[in-house]
Scaffold this motif. Structure first.
Motif, PDB file in Angstrom:
ATOM      1  N   PRO A  80      30.144  30.416  29.143  1.00  0.00           N
ATOM      2  CA  PRO A  80      31.073  31.083  28.542  1.00  0.00           C
ATOM      3  C   PRO A  80      32.252  31.127  29.566  1.00  0.00           C
ATOM      4  CG  PRO A  80      29.170  32.049  28.601  1.00  0.00           C
ATOM      5  CD  PRO A  80      28.775  31.046  29.284  1.00  0.00           C
ATOM      6  N   LEU A  81      32.223  31.204  30.835  1.00  0.00           N
ATOM      7  CA  LEU A  81      33.202  31.374  31.893  1.00  0.00           C
ATOM      8  C   LEU A  81      34.199  30.160  31.939  1.00  0.00           C
ATOM      9  CD1 LEU A  81      31.242  33.107  34.859  1.00  0.00           C
ATOM     10  CD2 LEU A  81      32.861  33.994  33.236  1.00  0.00           C
ATOM     11  N   ASN A  82      33.778  29.049  31.643  1.00  0.00           N
ATOM     12  CA  ASN A  82      34.613  27.932  31.540  1.00  0.00           C
ATOM     13  C   ASN A  82      34.982  27.268  30.029  1.00  0.00           C
ATOM     14  OD1 ASN A  82      34.266  27.589  34.290  1.00  0.00           O
ATOM     15  ND2 ASN A  82      32.564  26.499  34.311  1.00  0.00           N
ATOM     16  N   TYR A  83      34.279  28.128  29.015  1.00  0.00           N
ATOM     17  CA  TYR A  83      34.365  27.712  27.686  1.00  0.00           C
ATOM     18  C   TYR A  83      35.983  27.609  27.263  1.00  0.00           C
ATOM     19  CZ  TYR A  83      33.605  27.791  22.735  1.00  0.00           C
ATOM     20  OH  TYR A  83      33.714  27.497  21.217  1.00  0.00           O
ATOM     21  N   PRO A  87      41.794  35.254  26.887  1.00  0.00           N
ATOM     22  CA  PRO A  87      41.046  36.429  27.440  1.00  0.00           C
ATOM     23  C   PRO A  87      40.902  36.455  29.023  1.00  0.00           C
ATOM     24  CG  PRO A  87      39.426  34.987  26.690  1.00  0.00           C
ATOM     25  CD  PRO A  87      40.611  34.265  26.293  1.00  0.00           C
ATOM     26  N   LEU A  88      40.983  37.660  29.727  1.00  0.00           N
ATOM     27  CA  LEU A  88      41.085  37.817  30.836  1.00  0.00           C
ATOM     28  C   LEU A  88      39.558  37.312  31.480  1.00  0.00           C
ATOM     29  CD1 LEU A  88      42.900  41.160  31.319  1.00  0.00           C
ATOM     30  CD2 LEU A  88      43.978  38.952  31.793  1.00  0.00           C
ATOM     31  N   GLN A  89      39.824  37.037  32.839  1.00  0.00           N
ATOM     32  CA  GLN A  89      38.545  36.319  33.654  1.00  0.00           C
ATOM     33  C   GLN A  89      37.359  37.557  33.467  1.00  0.00           C
ATOM     34  OE1 GLN A  89      37.605  33.755  35.289  1.00  0.00           O
ATOM     35  NE2 GLN A  89      39.543  32.745  34.385  1.00  0.00           N
ATOM     36  N   ASP A  90      37.663  38.937  33.785  1.00  0.00           N
ATOM     37  CA  ASP A  90      36.602  39.702  33.774  1.00  0.00           C
ATOM     38  C   ASP A  90      36.441  40.631  32.394  1.00  0.00           C
ATOM     39  OD1 ASP A  90      39.171  41.160  33.273  1.00  0.00           O
ATOM     40  OD2 ASP A  90      38.981  42.653  34.999  1.00  0.00           O
ATOM     41  N   ILE A  98      32.280  35.701  22.115  1.00  0.00           N
ATOM     42  CA  ILE A  98      33.261  37.117  21.991  1.00  0.00           C
ATOM     43  C   ILE A  98      33.733  37.488  23.361  1.00  0.00           C
ATOM     44  CG2 ILE A  98      33.700  38.894  21.059  1.00  0.00           C
ATOM     45  CD1 ILE A  98      31.473  38.452  18.747  1.00  0.00           C
ATOM     46  N   TYR A  99      34.967  37.505  23.713  1.00  0.00           N
ATOM     47  CA  TYR A  99      35.251  37.868  25.127  1.00  0.00           C
ATOM     48  C   TYR A  99      35.971  39.447  24.612  1.00  0.00           C
ATOM     49  CZ  TYR A  99      35.016  33.234  26.420  1.00  0.00           C
ATOM     50  OH  TYR A  99      34.415  32.055  26.826  1.00  0.00           O
TER      51      TYR A  99
END
Lengths: 216, 220
Positions: free
Chosen positions: B35-38, B134-137, B148-149
């Motif tokens: 999900p972090l690179n998606y 969406p933001l990184q955090d 979903i972010y």
């Protein structure tokens, strides 16, 4: 003596100017009479159009293409083909609209839409050739004979003066209809409407007066 | 009476099944996706600037209103210029705005009688086009077909819903006090010169009960 000569010279110049102005007034009046006469014989029109909108805030022009049908006494069908498909049909006091996105026909009463009324009255004036009645609002000048071109400058204190800078109309060679109308607005916007493939007093398909139809 | 109810149910069913005039994304299983690179490919393809001609449909209760828009967006700087006209080319309003304010260059008198139109249009443009990554955090929730972010902001919560491979933003939702205030749905992404444009967007404003559809007709 010198003062007397200047006075005589001024009087001569003013007389020339008055004579010139009188002649040009007579010219424009006879031109408008002639146009009104030629265009009064029109019972119906069907014409393709290209509308170029050059908006002051944008670099590129917006171009709309479509076809317009007008039939006396009070039938108008304005059909836009690009960039979106849309049609508006005015039958007397009823307005029907259709667009490809909703694919629905909506009816509006002209009486409840003063802005529609004003826009349609303006459209009728420009397209009917009844320019003599517009002389109270505009200074009309003949700028070219072949093809005939007129310029309309709003008069001081008139309503159009608030937003219109200049309108130029170029007529078709036989003077029976408009070839092009250009409107320059005070805010820097410019609209040019060109008419092509104009047919006058030819039969019009009855489906043209339905907002949702595939007439092109 | 029973027949009438059956008829009503049938009508609702037909309306509910009415085909959306846009293509939905193809949902793919996301089990092996990080999900972090998606969203990386998607966010890199958001254009910094865009100028589009679009059709606009505003729907409120049973009435709808169709217009043609010429919109310039600087997504990076969060500024916009929009000129909205009737489909016959009569200008209805023209606005210049940024992330905080809107200036009306022109508004048809009749439209001003129905509330603060420039403010409402400015807010809807920002909702649809700005802050679409969406933001990184962000808080991340992953299910089989969607990620979903969630971001908490001062006034409420924004949820970014991504799906498909490669990833696409399919929905953005905004909540206040747990209530969904508005949502934007994105369809028919077009890839033009390496940049992605959502050709069809639908904004549903639940607070005020209206819908706004925009469809790109030309990309400049």
């Amino acid at each position: 003596m010198k003062r007397f000569l200047i006075f005589i010279f001024t009087v001569i110049c003013l007389s020339w100017y008055a004579a010139y102005a009188d002649n040009s007034n007579r010219d424009i009046n006879s031109t408008l009479d002639n146009l009104e006469k030629k265009m009064s014989g029109i019972e119906s029109i069907q014409t393709d159009f290209v509308q170029e909108k050059d908006l002051a805030l944008f670099n590129e022009k917006l171009i709309l293409k479509g076809k317009v049908f007008i039939k006396k006494p009070m039938l108008l069908s304005w059909r836009v083909f690009t960039p979106m498909r849309y049609s508006i049909v005015i039958r007397g006091s009823t307005i029907s609209q259709w667009d490809e996105d909703t694919n629905k026909v909506q009816q509006v009463s002209m009486a409840s839409n003063p802005s529609f009324q004003a826009a349609i009255a303006q459209m009728q004036n420009w397209f009917s050739g009844a320019y003599k009645s517009m002389q109270s609002d505009y200074e009309i000048t003949l700028i070219k004979d072949n093809p005939l071109a007129l310029v309309f400058i709003p008069k001081a204190g008139s309503l159009p003066q608030n937003f219109i800078k200049r309108v130029e109309i170029v007529f078709q060679d036989d003077l029976r209809y408009l070839k092009e109308i250009s409107i320059s607005e005070k805010n820097g916007d410019h609209t040019r409407l060109k008419f092509m493939n104009t047919e006058i007093n030819q039969p019009i398909d009855a489906k043209t007066w339905e907002a949702k139809s595939s007439v092109r | 009476m029973r027949k009438f109810i059956v008829l009503l149910l049938f009508i609702f069913f037909i309306c509910g099944c009415a085909r959306l005039p846009a293509t939905r994304i193809k949902y793919m299983p996301l089990d092996s996706i990080d999900p972090l690179n998606y969203t990386l490919e998607f966010t890199q393809r958001i254009p910094e600037r865009m100028e589009v001609v679009n059709s606009i449909v505003f729907q409120y209760k049973w009435r709808s209103f169709t217009a043609l828009g010429l919109t310039y967006l600087n997504i990076k700087e969060k500024t916009f210029v929009v000129s909205c006209m009737s489909p016959v080319g009569v200008k209805l309003f023209e606005l210049i705005g940024d992330k905080d304010s809107v200036k009306a260059n022109f508004v048809l008198k009749e439209l001003l009688q129905r509330g603060d139109l420039p403010k409402a249009v400015g807010e809807d443009i920002r909702r649809i086009y700005f802050d679409n990554k969406p933001l990184q955090d962000s808080f991340i929730k992953k299910d089989r077909y969607r990620i979903i972010y969630t971001e908490n902001k001062d006034t409420g919560v924004t949820k970014y819903i991504f799906a498909g491979i490669p990833s696409r933003l399919i929905e953005k939702r905004y909540y206040e006090a747990g209530r969904n205030i508005w949502s934007v749905y994105y369809y028919d992404y077009r890839l033009v010169q390496g940049k992605l444009y959502p050709a069809y967007c639908l904004l549903k404003n639940y607070k005020f009960g209206y819908k706004l559809f925009t469809r790109i007709k030309e990309i400049r």
